[in-house]
Design a protein around this motif. Sequence first.
Motif, PDB file in Angstrom:
ATOM      1  N   TRP A 189       5.894 -10.196   1.459  1.00  0.00           N
ATOM      2  CA  TRP A 189       5.329  -9.440   2.564  1.00  0.00           C
ATOM      3  C   TRP A 189       5.973  -9.946   3.859  1.00  0.00           C
ATOM      4  O   TRP A 189       6.216 -11.137   4.003  1.00  0.00           O
ATOM      5  CB  TRP A 189       3.803  -9.640   2.593  1.00  0.00           C
ATOM      6  CG  TRP A 189       3.134  -8.742   3.573  1.00  0.00           C
ATOM      7  CD1 TRP A 189       2.731  -7.458   3.346  1.00  0.00           C
ATOM      8  CD2 TRP A 189       2.799  -9.040   4.932  1.00  0.00           C
ATOM      9  NE1 TRP A 189       2.169  -6.936   4.492  1.00  0.00           N
ATOM     10  CE2 TRP A 189       2.198  -7.877   5.478  1.00  0.00           C
ATOM     11  CE3 TRP A 189       2.954 -10.158   5.749  1.00  0.00           C
ATOM     12  CZ2 TRP A 189       1.749  -7.814   6.795  1.00  0.00           C
ATOM     13  CZ3 TRP A 189       2.501 -10.091   7.054  1.00  0.00           C
ATOM     14  CH2 TRP A 189       1.908  -8.931   7.573  1.00  0.00           C
ATOM     15  N   ASP A 211       0.787  -1.249   0.000  1.00  0.00           N
ATOM     16  CA  ASP A 211       0.000   0.000   0.000  1.00  0.00           C
ATOM     17  C   ASP A 211       0.818   1.298   0.000  1.00  0.00           C
ATOM     18  O   ASP A 211       1.799   1.423   0.747  1.00  0.00           O
ATOM     19  CB  ASP A 211      -0.848   0.112   1.278  1.00  0.00           C
ATOM     20  CG  ASP A 211      -1.647  -1.104   1.598  1.00  0.00           C
ATOM     21  OD1 ASP A 211      -1.581  -2.086   0.865  1.00  0.00           O
ATOM     22  OD2 ASP A 211      -2.345  -1.070   2.624  1.00  0.00           O
ATOM     23  N   GLN A 235       4.150   0.640   2.301  1.00  0.00           N
ATOM     24  CA  GLN A 235       4.353  -0.590   3.058  1.00  0.00           C
ATOM     25  C   GLN A 235       5.537  -1.330   2.435  1.00  0.00           C
ATOM     26  O   GLN A 235       5.546  -1.584   1.219  1.00  0.00           O
ATOM     27  CB  GLN A 235       3.091  -1.450   2.990  1.00  0.00           C
ATOM     28  CG  GLN A 235       1.925  -0.878   3.765  1.00  0.00           C
ATOM     29  CD  GLN A 235       2.153  -1.035   5.253  1.00  0.00           C
ATOM     30  OE1 GLN A 235       1.955  -2.113   5.811  1.00  0.00           O
ATOM     31  NE2 GLN A 235       2.582   0.031   5.916  1.00  0.00           N
ATOM     32  N   GLU A 258     -10.611  -1.957   4.439  1.00  0.00           N
ATOM     33  CA  GLU A 258      -9.268  -1.470   4.732  1.00  0.00           C
ATOM     34  C   GLU A 258      -9.101  -0.095   4.080  1.00  0.00           C
ATOM     35  O   GLU A 258      -9.837   0.269   3.164  1.00  0.00           O
ATOM     36  CB  GLU A 258      -8.222  -2.425   4.147  1.00  0.00           C
ATOM     37  CG  GLU A 258      -8.403  -3.879   4.590  1.00  0.00           C
ATOM     38  CD  GLU A 258      -7.311  -4.808   4.063  1.00  0.00           C
ATOM     39  OE1 GLU A 258      -6.638  -5.427   4.899  1.00  0.00           O
ATOM     40  OE2 GLU A 258      -7.122  -4.918   2.838  1.00  0.00           O
ATOM     41  N   ARG A 261      -7.647  -0.619  11.597  1.00  0.00           N
ATOM     42  CA  ARG A 261      -6.357  -0.184  11.040  1.00  0.00           C
ATOM     43  C   ARG A 261      -6.482   0.844   9.918  1.00  0.00           C
ATOM     44  O   ARG A 261      -7.548   1.178   9.461  1.00  0.00           O
ATOM     45  CB  ARG A 261      -5.575  -1.398  10.536  1.00  0.00           C
ATOM     46  CG  ARG A 261      -6.240  -2.216   9.454  1.00  0.00           C
ATOM     47  CD  ARG A 261      -5.302  -3.339   8.988  1.00  0.00           C
ATOM     48  NE  ARG A 261      -5.910  -4.227   8.032  1.00  0.00           N
ATOM     49  CZ  ARG A 261      -6.576  -5.319   8.347  1.00  0.00           C
ATOM     50  NH1 ARG A 261      -6.762  -5.657   9.622  1.00  0.00           N
ATOM     51  NH2 ARG A 261      -7.090  -6.090   7.399  1.00  0.00           N
ATOM     52  N   ASP A 262      -5.310   1.298   9.467  1.00  0.00           N
ATOM     53  CA  ASP A 262      -5.132   2.164   8.301  1.00  0.00           C
ATOM     54  C   ASP A 262      -5.701   3.569   8.519  1.00  0.00           C
ATOM     55  O   ASP A 262      -6.564   4.035   7.757  1.00  0.00           O
ATOM     56  CB  ASP A 262      -5.742   1.519   7.031  1.00  0.00           C
ATOM     57  CG  ASP A 262      -5.271   0.090   6.816  1.00  0.00           C
ATOM     58  OD1 ASP A 262      -4.203  -0.258   7.363  1.00  0.00           O
ATOM     59  OD2 ASP A 262      -5.960  -0.679   6.126  1.00  0.00           O
TER      60      ASP A 262
HETATM   61  C1  FRU Z   1      -4.044  -3.474   2.701  1.00  0.00           C
HETATM   62  C2  FRU Z   1      -3.400  -3.897   4.004  1.00  0.00           C
HETATM   63  C3  FRU Z   1      -3.717  -2.909   5.105  1.00  0.00           C
HETATM   64  C4  FRU Z   1      -2.600  -3.116   6.071  1.00  0.00           C
HETATM   65  C5  FRU Z   1      -1.434  -3.368   5.150  1.00  0.00           C
HETATM   66  C6  FRU Z   1      -0.413  -4.321   5.706  1.00  0.00           C
HETATM   67  O1  FRU Z   1      -3.418  -3.955   1.564  1.00  0.00           O
HETATM   68  O2  FRU Z   1      -3.815  -5.209   4.330  1.00  0.00           O
HETATM   69  O3  FRU Z   1      -5.009  -3.086   5.665  1.00  0.00           O
HETATM   70  O4  FRU Z   1      -2.395  -2.013   6.891  1.00  0.00           O
HETATM   71  O5  FRU Z   1      -1.976  -3.891   3.947  1.00  0.00           O
HETATM   72  O6  FRU Z   1       0.725  -4.349   4.918  1.00  0.00           O
END
Ligand code: FRU
Length: 489
Positions: A63, A39, A55, A221, A166-167
Motif C-alpha cells: 500500500w 478496494d 485503489q 468505510e 471518505r469513500d
Molecule cells: C478501505 C480503505 C478506504 C480508503 C482506502 C485507501 O479498505 O481504507 O477507506 O479510501 O482503503 O486505500
Amino acid sequence: MELKNINDANKYIQANKSRLNLQYRLKYHLMGEYGWINDPNGFIYYKGNYHLFYQHNPYEAVWGPMHWGHAISKDLVKWSYLPIALVPGDDFDKDGCFSGSAIEKDDMLCLLYTGHIYTGPDKSKDYKQVQNLAYSKDGINFIKYSKNPVIGEKQIPEEASKKDFRDPKVFKNGQYYYMMLGSNDGNEHGQVLLYKSTNLKDWDFVNILARGNENTGYNWECPDLFELQGKYVLMVSAEHIKTRGNDFNSTHSSIYFIGDLDINKGIFKFDIDDYQQIDNGFDFYAPQTTSDKLGRRLIVAWMDMWGEVMPTQERGHNWAGAMILPREILMVNGKLYFRPIKEIENYRKNHYKLINLKIDGEKNLDTYGDCYELEVEFEGGKAEEFGLKIRKGDNEETILSYKRDESLFIFDRNKSGIGPKGERKINVALKNNKLKLRVFVDVSSVEIFINDGEKVMSGRIYPSKNSVNISVYSKGECKINYLNKWDIV
Ligand code: FRU
C-alpha cells in the motif's frame, strides 16, 4: 517516493510488468497490472462496458500513494487494462486518491473520490480528507475538476470525526444526486454522512444517514446503499467490528443492514442489532455495488484483508491484491443471497461428472486442477461429517467440511500451503438432509457459494503448483447426488 504523473505511472507499469512472477496470478479474477491493489472503486456500466477502478500503487506490491487503476470488461470476467485514471499529487489529493464511486452525467463518466492529505509527520494521525470530482468524455482520460475539493473539511458536521471522512458513494434519487461518506462520531462508532447536490459540484450536508454502536466497529468505510425488492440495503465496511460467535473473525468485516430510506430527512431506518456479514470467509472487504442494463444488482470486493500475510508481496512476485468474481445480489426471504455472475458459465470447459456416488471414507476424484468450478450436492445420510478436499498434494490440502452435530460449515486453510492460515465457520442448516456447494478455485483463491448463495466464503490460499488433487470424503455413510466440475478457461 516522489509522485509522478499519469504517463510516468503508465510507463512504469509497461516497463516493469515482465518482472511479475506469475505463479500465484489468478486466471479469471481481476488483479492490478503490476504492484498493489485494494478496494474496488467507480464500479459502473457505462456506454457498453463495465468499468472497474481500484485503489492502486503501481510502483510496489505494498500500500502506498493511492492511484486509481482502471479496467473494462464486456462480461465481468475478461478484463482489459486502461491507463491509470487518477494520480495523486494536487493540493486536494496530495498523498492519495482514496476510494470513491462513479456516476454518469450528461454523457460523461464522473468520479467522486477522497483526497488524502498528510498534515504532519505521524501518518497514522496527522491527515485530513476531502472529496473531489473528476470527469471524462471518453471514459479513459479523466480531468480533475478545477475547483476541487467539492466537499472540504468545513462541511463536516458536528458529531462527526474531523479526519475520517471518505469513500464517497454517489447515487441519483429524483432530481438530486446524493453522496454517502464513511465516517465515525469521534467516539468510536461508525456512521454514514449524507450530502446532496444538483450538479455533483456543490454539495450540502443533509444528515447522518445511519450510525453504529459499540459492537459495529469504530469507523465505517466504503458505504453503499441500494434498493432491492422494495427494501433498502445499507452496506458498510466496519473497522474492528466485534467478533460475534463464528462471525467477524477477520480484522475488519463488511456488513449489511436491511431497512427503509427516508431520503428527504436523510435517514436510513434500521435495527442496529440486525446485521449480517456479507461474506463469511477470510478475505473480503470494501465491497461496492452497481446496477447494470439487465437490472441486476452486482457486487465486487477486494479479496484480501488488511493485516493478513500476502505472500506475493515477497520473493519478487511484485504484485498483491485481487477482486472477487463479481456476484449478483438477490433478496430471498428478507436475507441477501449472492450468486456468481452467470457469464462465468461461458468459460466452462472439460466437463467432469459424477452421479449417485455412495461414500464412506475418502475418495480421490479422477480429475484435478487449480482453475475450475465445482458444483456438488451431498445427501447427508448418517455421516457425522462430510466434505471436499481441494488443492491436495504432498502435505497440503484445503478442507471444506460440514459437521452435522453442530450444523457447521468449515473452510479450513491450515494446510493450504504458504501464506495465511486458520479456519472460518458458519452455521448452515441442511435442506432435506442436503448440502449444495458451488466452489470456484482460481490458482490462489477459493470462493464457496453454499446452498444457492445463502452464504458465501472467500479466501486466498497459496498451495504449491502440483497440489491439484480433489477428493470427497465422509465420516459415516453419505451420498453425492451429483458432482460437476468444469475447468474455467
Ligand atoms: C478501505 C480503505 C478506504 C480508503 C482506502 C485507501 O479498505 O481504507 O477507506 O479510501 O482503503 O486505500
